[in-house]
Design a protein around this motif. Structure first.
Motif, PDB file in Angstrom:
ATOM      1  N   ALA A 221     -74.530  48.448  12.060  1.00 41.83           N
ATOM      2  CA  ALA A 221     -75.484  49.356  12.815  1.00 41.83           C
ATOM      3  C   ALA A 221     -75.410  50.330  12.878  1.00 41.83           C
ATOM      4  O   ALA A 221     -76.900  50.288  13.366  1.00 41.83           O
ATOM      5  CB  ALA A 221     -73.898  48.862  14.411  1.00 41.83           C
ATOM      6  N   LYS A 222     -74.767  51.435  11.808  1.00 38.99           N
ATOM      7  CA  LYS A 222     -75.043  53.019  12.085  1.00 38.99           C
ATOM      8  C   LYS A 222     -76.028  53.005  11.839  1.00 38.99           C
ATOM      9  O   LYS A 222     -76.959  53.565  11.704  1.00 38.99           O
ATOM     10  CB  LYS A 222     -73.732  54.031  11.862  1.00 38.99           C
ATOM     11  N   ILE A 223     -76.681  52.344  10.340  1.00 36.43           N
ATOM     12  CA  ILE A 223     -77.495  52.400   9.552  1.00 36.43           C
ATOM     13  C   ILE A 223     -78.643  51.765   9.617  1.00 36.43           C
ATOM     14  O   ILE A 223     -79.856  52.553  10.214  1.00 36.43           O
ATOM     15  CB  ILE A 223     -77.503  51.897   7.803  1.00 36.43           C
ATOM     16  N   ALA A 224     -78.608  50.861  10.725  1.00 37.15           N
ATOM     17  CA  ALA A 224     -79.918  50.032  11.610  1.00 37.15           C
ATOM     18  C   ALA A 224     -80.582  51.053  12.269  1.00 37.15           C
ATOM     19  O   ALA A 224     -81.681  51.210  12.516  1.00 37.15           O
ATOM     20  CB  ALA A 224     -79.351  48.791  11.619  1.00 37.15           C
ATOM     21  N   SER A 225     -80.060  51.656  13.414  1.00 37.33           N
ATOM     22  CA  SER A 225     -80.277  52.238  14.356  1.00 37.33           C
ATOM     23  C   SER A 225     -81.190  53.463  14.201  1.00 37.33           C
ATOM     24  O   SER A 225     -81.682  53.405  14.227  1.00 37.33           O
ATOM     25  CB  SER A 225     -79.339  53.283  14.852  1.00 37.33           C
ATOM     26  N   GLY A 226     -80.708  53.164  11.961  1.00 36.08           N
ATOM     27  CA  GLY A 226     -81.894  55.360  12.064  1.00 36.08           C
ATOM     28  C   GLY A 226     -83.507  54.499  11.459  1.00 36.08           C
ATOM     29  O   GLY A 226     -84.061  55.697  10.763  1.00 36.08           O
ATOM     30  N   LEU A 227     -83.103  52.995  11.413  1.00 32.77           N
ATOM     31  CA  LEU A 227     -84.421  52.902  10.204  1.00 32.77           C
ATOM     32  C   LEU A 227     -85.546  52.293  10.981  1.00 32.77           C
ATOM     33  O   LEU A 227     -86.809  52.952  10.476  1.00 32.77           O
ATOM     34  CB  LEU A 227     -83.742  51.364   9.560  1.00 32.77           C
ATOM     35  N   ARG A 228     -85.649  52.535  12.738  1.00 32.59           N
ATOM     36  CA  ARG A 228     -87.003  52.605  12.588  1.00 32.59           C
ATOM     37  C   ARG A 228     -86.753  53.697  14.233  1.00 32.59           C
ATOM     38  O   ARG A 228     -87.888  52.857  15.150  1.00 32.59           O
ATOM     39  CB  ARG A 228     -87.332  50.858  13.934  1.00 32.59           C
ATOM     40  N   LYS A 229     -86.893  54.154  13.927  1.00 39.38           N
ATOM     41  CA  LYS A 229     -87.209  55.851  14.608  1.00 39.38           C
ATOM     42  C   LYS A 229     -88.147  56.033  14.913  1.00 39.38           C
ATOM     43  O   LYS A 229     -89.358  56.481  14.530  1.00 39.38           O
ATOM     44  CB  LYS A 229     -85.655  56.708  14.382  1.00 39.38           C
ATOM     45  N   PRO A 230     -88.660  56.544  16.001  1.00 31.82           N
ATOM     46  CA  PRO A 230     -88.155  56.508  17.552  1.00 31.82           C
ATOM     47  C   PRO A 230     -88.358  55.353  18.117  1.00 31.82           C
ATOM     48  O   PRO A 230     -88.947  54.156  17.889  1.00 31.82           O
ATOM     49  CB  PRO A 230     -88.783  57.729  17.887  1.00 31.82           C
ATOM     50  N   ASP A 231     -87.126  55.160  19.096  1.00 29.74           N
ATOM     51  CA  ASP A 231     -87.270  54.009  19.964  1.00 29.74           C
ATOM     52  C   ASP A 231     -87.079  52.483  19.155  1.00 29.74           C
ATOM     53  O   ASP A 231     -88.077  51.280  19.799  1.00 29.74           O
ATOM     54  CB  ASP A 231     -88.662  53.780  21.405  1.00 29.74           C
ATOM     55  N   GLY A 232     -86.250  52.674  18.563  1.00 28.47           N
ATOM     56  CA  GLY A 232     -86.386  51.168  17.438  1.00 28.47           C
ATOM     57  C   GLY A 232     -85.661  50.595  17.735  1.00 28.47           C
ATOM     58  O   GLY A 232     -83.907  50.531  18.705  1.00 28.47           O
ATOM     59  N   LEU A 233     -85.350  49.201  17.922  1.00 30.99           N
ATOM     60  CA  LEU A 233     -83.789  48.293  18.043  1.00 30.99           C
ATOM     61  C   LEU A 233     -83.959  47.100  16.504  1.00 30.99           C
ATOM     62  O   LEU A 233     -85.334  46.492  16.238  1.00 30.99           O
ATOM     63  CB  LEU A 233     -84.751  47.458  18.604  1.00 30.99           C
ATOM     64  N   THR A 234     -82.366  47.910  15.634  1.00 29.62           N
ATOM     65  CA  THR A 234     -82.727  46.689  14.155  1.00 29.62           C
ATOM     66  C   THR A 234     -81.619  45.881  14.495  1.00 29.62           C
ATOM     67  O   THR A 234     -80.169  46.196  14.930  1.00 29.62           O
ATOM     68  CB  THR A 234     -82.866  47.737  13.619  1.00 29.62           C
ATOM     69  N   VAL A 235     -81.676  45.109  14.304  1.00 33.46           N
ATOM     70  CA  VAL A 235     -80.538  43.052  14.366  1.00 33.46           C
ATOM     71  C   VAL A 235     -80.481  43.514  12.608  1.00 33.46           C
ATOM     72  O   VAL A 235     -81.321  42.253  12.219  1.00 33.46           O
ATOM     73  CB  VAL A 235     -80.925  42.054  15.310  1.00 33.46           C
TER      74      VAL A 235
END
Length: 369
Positions: free
Chosen positions: A159-173
């Protein structure tokens, strides 16, 4: 089914400054030490995304950030606006964000002033978990006028790695069956615990991606990195059993100062240490912390050698006088040959409190970004 979310506020300090001062909108913003025309000696706390286009990022020496800003200016681009850190204000906004999270999910673990883990297992599906997170992000945007990036995965690591991949305002599942393919192409530096030194060691043996690193056995990684190698073996496979815990304990609240000139003046050093101790107590109190047990002093010499010393009290205290006394006791050996036999000048000192306690309030960890 276990589903975990990780929320990471986007350029948090800089975003708050831009929100509260409309004249800053659209400009590159750097929050941190005073650059003093390129002679400042502190570091960048946060840079917004416009400033990052100039190569400015967190922990960069403020003098280098100023030079990068000046280089951009010579190219006809707007220079960065340098702003001081307002930690109490950022902590206040952080508390509001955490309150918003708790309206959507039951179990929240703050990880720092601008990020948190939360348990989404009760959603029972990734589709519903994603819907909840979209509503959460919208609520933060509507109420705080700030953006956040969220990652969703089968554990905290993913979850932490995923949150950093599409910044800003991203949502990665990242669903459980997708973890291996998700991690494989990522650079090894993406894995928490792999810093520049480890990255360089791995590069020397031809390892650049997570997939490359998976070719090593657990025994081989232990041989390269000791006990940490076993942990890295699990991480590159996306394995993490650590729970989301509401009873998160803040690691520390601290302050540090880089001096304009290296110094050995004991009167000056003790005066600055007293003032920093007052700031630490103010910040801790603002976050609802009532007691501390450990005091840590950090000293960086002019040659950049850095030492930390600590003392843990027998009982918790909330006394500023005790904090100042303990900090002075820890500093004293650096002013004579016990810790400073060569009489080196001092570039930086810092003080922090640990083993924090609070009653009736959810802990919000404070980290200098």
């Amino acid at each position: 089914m276990r589903i975990v979310g990780h929320l990471d506020m986007d350029a948090f300090f800089a975003a708050i400054e831009e929100r509260e001062n409309p004249s800053l909108r659209g400009l590159p913003i750097v929050v941190g030490a005073d650059p003093r025309g390129g002679k400042g000696r502190g570091v960048v706390s946060t840079a917004n995304y416009k400033a990052r286009e100039y190569g400015i990022h967190s922990a960069l020496p403020i003098s280098k950030a100023w030079r990068l800003s000046e280089a951009a200016k010579r190219q006809g681009r707007p220079p960065a606006r340098f702003l001081p850190v307002r930690m109490e204000r950022y902590a206040e906004v952080s508390a509001h964000v955490m309150e918003t999270l708790r309206r959507f999910v039951f179990l929240v673990e703050p990880a720092s002033i601008d990020e948190a883990y939360f348990d989404l297992s009760s959603c029972e599906s990734y589709r519903l978990a994603e819907e909840v997170c979209r509503k959460m992000k919208c609520a933060i945007g509507d109420e705080e006028h700030l953006t956040a990036s969220v990652g969703i995965g089968p554990n905290k690591l993913v979850a932490k790695i995923a949150s950093g991949l599409r910044k800003p305002d991203g949502l990665t599942v990242v669903r459980e069956g997708e973890v291996a393919s998700f991690l494989a192409p990522l650079p090894v530096r993406t894995i928490p615990g792999i810093g520049p030194k480890t990255e360089a060691e791995l590069a020397r043996v031809g390892v650049k991606t997570v997939k490359d690193m998976r070719s090593f056995s657990q025994q081989e990684l232990r041989g390269m990195f000791g006990k940490r190698g076993g942990d890295l073996y699990e991480k590159v496979r996306g394995r993490d059993e650590s729970p989301v815990e509401e009873t998160y304990e803040a690691k520390s609240v601290g302050e540090q100062e880089t001096f304009e000139q290296d110094t050995g003046d004991s009167s000056f050093l003790t005066e600055r240490l007293r003032a920093m101790s007052e700031d630490v107590m103010r910040r801790a109190t603002a976050e609802g912390f009532t007691h501390f047990r450990t005091v840590v002093l950090t000293v960086r010499f002019a040659d950049f050698e850095t030492k930390s010393r600590s003392h843990t009290l027998s009982v918790p205290t909330n006394s500023l006088a005790v904090l100042q006394r303990e900090a002075m006791n820890l500093l004293a050996p650096f002013l004579d040959d016990r810790e400073n036999p060569l009489g080196k000048l001092i570039r930086l000192i810092g003080v922090r409190v640990e083993k924090l306690e609070q009653f009736g309030v959810h802990p919000q960890a404070l980290l200098i970004e």
